[in-house]
Structure formats: structure tokens, C-alpha cells
Enzyme design. Structure first.
Site, PDB file in Angstrom:
ATOM      1  N   SER A 135      51.192-126.938  -6.505  1.00 30.39           N
ATOM      2  CA  SER A 135      52.155-127.782  -7.230  1.00 30.39           C
ATOM      3  C   SER A 135      52.092-129.178  -6.640  1.00 30.39           C
ATOM      4  CB  SER A 135      53.565-127.230  -7.078  1.00 30.39           C
ATOM      5  OG  SER A 135      54.509-128.169  -7.546  1.00 30.39           O
ATOM      6  N   TYR A 148      60.492-124.718  -1.624  1.00 29.84           N
ATOM      7  CA  TYR A 148      59.441-124.576  -2.643  1.00 29.84           C
ATOM      8  C   TYR A 148      58.239-125.457  -2.276  1.00 29.84           C
ATOM      9  CZ  TYR A 148      56.989-124.878  -7.091  1.00 29.84           C
ATOM     10  OH  TYR A 148      56.015-124.845  -8.060  1.00 29.84           O
TER      11      TYR A 148
HETATM   12  N1  NAP Z   1      56.240-125.046 -14.631  1.00 34.90           N
HETATM   13  C1  NAP Z   1      55.940-126.060 -13.838  1.00 34.90           C
HETATM   14  O1  NAP Z   1      56.332-127.224 -14.093  1.00 34.90           O
HETATM   15  C2  NAP Z   1      55.070-125.851 -12.624  1.00 34.90           C
HETATM   16  C3  NAP Z   1      54.622-126.996 -11.941  1.00 34.90           C
HETATM   17  C4  NAP Z   1      53.821-126.841 -10.821  1.00 34.90           C
HETATM   18  C5  NAP Z   1      53.451-125.577 -10.397  1.00 34.90           C
HETATM   19  N2  NAP Z   1      53.907-124.481 -11.072  1.00 34.90           N
HETATM   20  C6  NAP Z   1      53.507-123.165 -10.572  1.00 34.90           C
HETATM   21  O2  NAP Z   1      52.870-122.455 -11.612  1.00 34.90           O
HETATM   22  C7  NAP Z   1      53.001-121.060 -11.368  1.00 34.90           C
HETATM   23  C8  NAP Z   1      53.455-120.369 -12.648  1.00 34.90           C
HETATM   24  O3  NAP Z   1      54.755-120.833 -12.968  1.00 34.90           O
HETATM   25  P1  NAP Z   1      55.263-120.974 -14.477  1.00 34.90           P
HETATM   26  O4  NAP Z   1      55.582-122.392 -14.701  1.00 34.90           O
HETATM   27  O5  NAP Z   1      54.374-120.289 -15.404  1.00 34.90           O
HETATM   28  O6  NAP Z   1      56.683-120.226 -14.322  1.00 34.90           O
HETATM   29  P2  NAP Z   1      57.281-118.923 -15.039  1.00 34.90           P
HETATM   30  O7  NAP Z   1      57.105-119.023 -16.506  1.00 34.90           O
HETATM   31  O8  NAP Z   1      58.643-118.770 -14.476  1.00 34.90           O
HETATM   32  O9  NAP Z   1      56.338-117.739 -14.511  1.00 34.90           O
HETATM   33  C9  NAP Z   1      56.402-117.299 -13.186  1.00 34.90           C
HETATM   34  C10 NAP Z   1      55.615-116.019 -13.060  1.00 34.90           C
HETATM   35  O10 NAP Z   1      55.693-115.574 -11.704  1.00 34.90           O
HETATM   36  C11 NAP Z   1      56.115-114.222 -11.705  1.00 34.90           C
HETATM   37  N3  NAP Z   1      56.954-113.872 -10.565  1.00 34.90           N
HETATM   38  C12 NAP Z   1      58.059-114.485 -10.097  1.00 34.90           C
HETATM   39  N4  NAP Z   1      58.601-113.780  -9.104  1.00 34.90           N
HETATM   40  C13 NAP Z   1      57.812-112.687  -8.941  1.00 34.90           C
HETATM   41  C14 NAP Z   1      57.858-111.561  -8.082  1.00 34.90           C
HETATM   42  N5  NAP Z   1      58.832-111.381  -7.176  1.00 34.90           N
HETATM   43  N6  NAP Z   1      56.884-110.625  -8.185  1.00 34.90           N
HETATM   44  C15 NAP Z   1      55.899-110.756  -9.097  1.00 34.90           C
HETATM   45  N7  NAP Z   1      55.804-111.796  -9.946  1.00 34.90           N
HETATM   46  C16 NAP Z   1      56.763-112.742  -9.869  1.00 34.90           C
HETATM   47  C17 NAP Z   1      56.946-114.056 -12.963  1.00 34.90           C
HETATM   48  O11 NAP Z   1      56.962-112.676 -13.281  1.00 34.90           O
HETATM   49  P3  NAP Z   1      58.198-111.998 -14.114  1.00 34.90           P
HETATM   50  O12 NAP Z   1      58.482-112.944 -15.253  1.00 34.90           O
HETATM   51  O13 NAP Z   1      57.612-110.709 -14.584  1.00 34.90           O
HETATM   52  O14 NAP Z   1      59.325-111.893 -13.165  1.00 34.90           O
HETATM   53  C18 NAP Z   1      56.177-114.898 -13.950  1.00 34.90           C
HETATM   54  O15 NAP Z   1      55.133-114.181 -14.524  1.00 34.90           O
HETATM   55  C19 NAP Z   1      53.994-120.911 -10.210  1.00 34.90           C
HETATM   56  O16 NAP Z   1      53.281-120.675  -9.021  1.00 34.90           O
HETATM   57  C20 NAP Z   1      54.669-122.274 -10.141  1.00 34.90           C
HETATM   58  O17 NAP Z   1      55.123-122.566  -8.847  1.00 34.90           O
HETATM   59  C21 NAP Z   1      54.707-124.587 -12.178  1.00 34.90           C
END
Ligand code: NAP
Length: 249
Positions: A135, A148
Site C-alpha cells: 500500500s 496499517y
Molecule cells: N482498497 C484500497 O484503497 C487499498 C489501497 C492499498 C492497498 N490495499 C490492499 O489491497 C488488499 C485487498 O484489499 P481490498 O481493497 O480488496 O479490500 P476488501 O475488499 O476489504 O478485501 C479484503 C480481503 O481480505 C480478506 N481478509 C480480511 N481479513 C481476513 C482474514 N482474517 N482472513 C482471511 N482473509 C481476510 C477479506 O476476506 P473476507 O471478505 O472473506 O473476510 C477480503 O477478501 C489489502 O491487502 C489492502 O490492504 C487496498
């Protein structure tokens, strides 16, 4: 690495970026193993893409190792690991519960280390690719997201160190650094994204960047690309960066 026929384990596949990665790689002919917690969303994704699903709660100790073992039991090999699962939290650090800090560190940092440790021996033998979804928070630091940002900075350092260690092996390492992406991430962390700029990108953009990083063996990819500018300013002119960051946030 060619995507066609590759066995790819994607964590955090039940939502957002991970689900977009599963769709993108399945379309390219990969055999995708989709891991997450929400079994209903995983089942819908499997019906749509043909991916195999493996439910796992990565906040539990040893969950990463167990997930890797289950994937190997099913396919005997994993060619590509996409460490994408992540959880955020926003608010003053002094008010953050210990259990939440532990969860962030477990899911964002410990589980990827466990998964990598379990899958690396096979990859060193046959070749493989490790992808880490970091990130911009881990590159720059963000007020109100200290744990985070620390978890993502740790993931970054782990990935960069592995890349140096594995140069003579047949294992590639890519770090993907997204900015703001339009996923449930912000709602789930308890604080919606309220800024007008930068506008959130569709998760498909990150999925495309991850696919490209695997095919072209890219060490580091920013999504969007201009994000490398504030990182460079912070590295070269830290005092200027701090002034700009305190003014514009
Ligand atoms: N969205 C942004 O702006 C952004 C920016 C920079 C980096 N990121 C990174 O991108 C990655 C994906 O995030 P996203 O934006 O797609 O968010 P998201 O839609 O909230 O997805 C997060 C994923 O992580 C899984 N997860 C969370 N806690 C977990 C646990 N205890 N065990 C297993 N799986 C777990 C969730 O599974 P469940 O739904 O099944 O719980 C979900 O599939 C993350 O690493 C995040 O830090 C996101």
C-alpha cells in the site's frame, strides 16, 4: 511466468482487488485457488470463474501454513502466490484496541510470511512467483493509520529482502503498491474514504497490474504510476515532503 496453466493461490479473493485478480487470471487460463473467509462470496466467484476455493481465517496462528498445505494437497504445486488479503483500521493510535493491532499484523504481515515460507521450497525447485500487495500507506506513512502503514511497510521490507535473497533462484518477487481503490476496504475499516482526490481506481486496474507483474517479472508496480512521485520526493527531500504532507495530508 506464463499465466496459462499456472496454479495461482490468491488470498483475500472473496472481495475487492482479490476477486478482480481471480477473474483476470481465470480468464488468462490459470488454475486459480481462491482463499478468503466469506464462503458465500467465494462460492459465487467459483461458479463464475471455475476457481477452486479454500476458506481460511488468516488472523489465526499457523493459518497461512495450513492454507498452503491445503493448496498443495489439492494441486501438488503452487506456481504463483498472490499475498493480497488485508485489513485496515483508521483512527487515533492511542484509541486502538490491542486485539485490532494484533489482527492487522497477523493478516497483513504474519500470514504472508507463513504462506511464503511454506510454498517457497517448491518454488525454488520448480520456479515460481511471489506477489505482495502492499500500500502507498506503507511507503509514506499515514496519520491515523499507523499500524496499517507499519504492517504494509513490514511486508514491503520482507518482499524487497526476499528479492535480494532469491536472485540466484528461479523465484520472482513483485510488490504492487496501490493508492486508493474502490473496494469495501474503507467501509470495513470503519471509516469511509472522504477525500475528493485522488479518485478511487477500479479494482480491475490493480488486477491488470498484478497480471502484468507476473507475466513481465516486474519487481515493483505503483497503481496509479504517479504514486512513485511522492515516494521519490520523500526519499530525496524529506523536509519538503513533510511540509507538503502536513499541508495537504
Ligand atoms: N482498497 C484500497 O484503497 C487499498 C489501497 C492499498 C492497498 N490495499 C490492499 O489491497 C488488499 C485487498 O484489499 P481490498 O481493497 O480488496 O479490500 P476488501 O475488499 O476489504 O478485501 C479484503 C480481503 O481480505 C480478506 N481478509 C480480511 N481479513 C481476513 C482474514 N482474517 N482472513 C482471511 N482473509 C481476510 C477479506 O476476506 P473476507 O471478505 O472473506 O473476510 C477480503 O477478501 C489489502 O491487502 C489492502 O490492504 C487496498
Amino acid at each position: 511466468m506464463r499465466l496459462t496453466g499456472a496454479v495461482v493461490l490468491v488470498t483475500g479473493a472473496s472481495s475487492g482487488i482479490g476477486a478482480a485478480v481471480v477473474r483476470r487470471l481465470a480468464l488468462a487460463g490459470s488454475q486459480v485457488v481462491a482463499a478468503g473467509r466469506d464462503t458465500n462470496r467465494l462460492a459465487r466467484l467459483a461458479a463464475e470463474t471455475g476457481a477452486t476455493t479454500l476458506p481460511a481465517d488468516l488472523s489465526r496462528p499457523n493459518a497461512g501454513r495450513e492454507l498452503a498445505e491445503q493448496a498443495l494437497a489439492r494441486y501438488t504445486r503452487v506456481d504463483v502466490l498472490v499475498n493480497n488479503a488485508g485489513v485496515g483500521w483508521a483512527g487515533p493510535f492511542a484509541g486502538m484496541a490491542d486485539s485490532l493491532a494484533d489482527e492487522l499484523l497477523a493478516v497483513n504481515l504474519r500470514a504472508p510470511i507463513e504462506l511464503t515460507r511454506a510454498l517457497l521450497p517448491g518454488m525454488c525447485h520448480r520456479g515460481g512467483h511471489l506477489v505482495f500487495v502492499g500500500s502507498i500507506a506503507g511507503r509514506l506513512g499515514v496519520g491515523g493509520e499507523a499500524v496499517y502503514a507499519a504492517s504494509k511497510a513490514g511486508l514491503d521490507a520482507f518482499a524487497q529482502s526476499l528479492r535480494l535473497e532469491l536472485t540466484s533462484r528461479r523465484v520472482a518477487v513483485s510488490t504492487v503498491v496501490p493508492g486508493v481503490v474502490d473496494t469495501p476496504f474503507f467501509a470495513r475499516r470503519g471509516q469511509p474514504y472522504r477525500r475528493r482526490r485522488p479518485r478511487p481506481l477500479p479494482p480491475d486496474r490493480v488486477a491488470d497490474a498484478i497480471a502484468d507483474a507476473i507475466v513481465r517479472d516486474r519487481a515493483e508496480v505503483y497503481v496509479p504510476r504517479w504514486l512513485r512521485v511522492p515516494v521519490a520526493v520523500r526519499g530525496l527531500l524529506p523536509a519538503v515532503y513533510r511540509r507538503l504532507a502536513s499541508r495537504f495530508g
